[in-house]
Scaffold this active site. Structure first.
Site: not given
Length: 375
Positions: A153-155
């Site tokens: 998942l993106d940050k």
């Protein structure tokens, strides 16, 4: 423990024999070596196989041969110390262990399912020292392998993140994610309201030149195909909408780029929406993209988990008058857009009903069967 068992019946102190564990069923011989004896390089494995020094159940074996549970692998002496020693990890602090445990939604024999908070990277990188991968030692028990990440998942994206507990389950889950059989449901708040309440966004994506690969953009000529299905769950006038997103492919930043491409960037996503991605008032400037639900097959049964919204997302939902219970009551998967034949059938049905209604109107105006004989 799922690591191979070294037998006591070795021919001498230097020859080793291992029994293939259930977690390694179906693995290639060369990958078995990489997994359990990484200090022995591929060139050595190939040479040993070519000269008959590696044996599986007493017979010669090739690097590409697949192993089965219970088979015995004979490993000749030598080949050690051809790879650098594994890097030791810094022990986790009590605070880090507590943070890791706080993320856990569910544990099974095959997986640990986390609710990743926004702002925490999935993996490390340049100037990124705090990340989920660095916390995985918190989940390691006695005689257990270190868990492995199988997707990302993106940050700044929060929500469901699955971690495999064994090498075998990691391979199993990776196939489900790459084969698109896993169902992923995301919630997002977007600026404005899409003209269509639901639809399919098809826009190929590629790395944007000059950004060092840190940013994606729509590139129909050279990009990789990307598809996202969306559905508007609720709206706050024309100011914002709550949308449910189903990525049908897994490109980097796909959901963020696709929503910005149709003119409705995700709230708080300044990278792709610029200043237009921020709402005035009390709405948080953090990104409002959340991996709400994951449904995926598992070696020990189906996993179906839901992740609670992070604090800023829940507050924005309340400020905009959105009720999370409405979204959870929707079907698991948005219906696919109608195909050409379905559209034709719907048009024919509509035309038939229209003609039937028109005939009824003409009969009434001209004194149809129901009015005859009354004059």
């Amino acid at each position: 423990m799922n690591s191979p068992k070294q037998d006591d019946r070795a021919q001498d102190d230097k020859v080793r024999q291992f029994t293939v564990a259930a977690d390694d069923d179906g693995i290639r011989l060369d990958r078995w070596f990489k997994r359990h004896l990484p200090q022995i390089g591929f060139a050595t494995v190939s040479r040993w196989a070519r000269t008959g020094q590696i044996r599986v159940d007493g017979g010669r074996a090739k690097p590409e041969d697949r192993l089965a549970t219970g088979q015995v692998v004979r490993v000749p002496p030598g080949g050690e110390n051809t790879a650098p020693a594994p890097r030791t990890r810094k022990p986790l602090t009590e605070e880090e262990i507590a943070s890791a445990e706080a993320m856990v939604i569910e544990k099974t024999r095959a997986a640990i399912v986390l609710n990743k908070p926004p702002g925490l990277a999935t993996q490390g990188g340049t100037k990124t020292h705090s990340h989920v991968d660095g916390l995985l030692d918190a989940y390691v028990g006695d005689d257990e392998p270190r868990p492995r990440l199988v997707h990302r998942l993106d940050k700044d994206t929060s929500g469901v993140l699955l971690v495999a507990r064994t090498p075998g389950s990691a391979a199993f889950f990776s196939k489900r994610f790459s084969g698109r059989s896993a169902k992923k449901v995301y919630w997002a708040l977007v600026v404005g309201v899409p003209d269509l309440s639901e639809g399919l966004i098809e826009a190929s994506l590629a790395k944007q030149p000059g950004t060092g690969g840190e940013k994606m953009h729509v590139d129909e000529e050279n990009g990789q195909p990307a598809k996202t299905r969306y559905r508007v769950v609720d709206r706050a006038g024309n100011r914002a909408a709550w949308v449910e997103l189903h990525p049908l492919t897994g490109r980097t930043h796909q959901l963020r780029v696709h929503m910005a491409a149709i003119g409705h960037p995700i709230v708080g996503d300044g990278k792709y929406g610029g200043q237009d991605a921020f709402l005035t008032g009390t709405i948080s400037r953090k990104m409002h993209l959340h991996a709400r639900r994951l449904v995926i097959d598992s070696p020990d049964g189906k996993i179906d988990v839901t992740a609670e919204l992070p604090e800023h997302f829940a507050a924005s939902m309340e400020n905009l008058g959105f009720d999370p219970a409405i979204g959870d009551a929707l079907p698991d998967q948005a219906p696919p857009p109608p195909g050409r034949e379905a559209k034709k059938q719907a048009a024919r049905k509509h035309a038939k009903e229209y003609r039937k209604a028109r005939r009824g109107e003409r009969r009434q105006r001209s004194g149809g069967p129901a009015n005859r004989g009354r004059s």
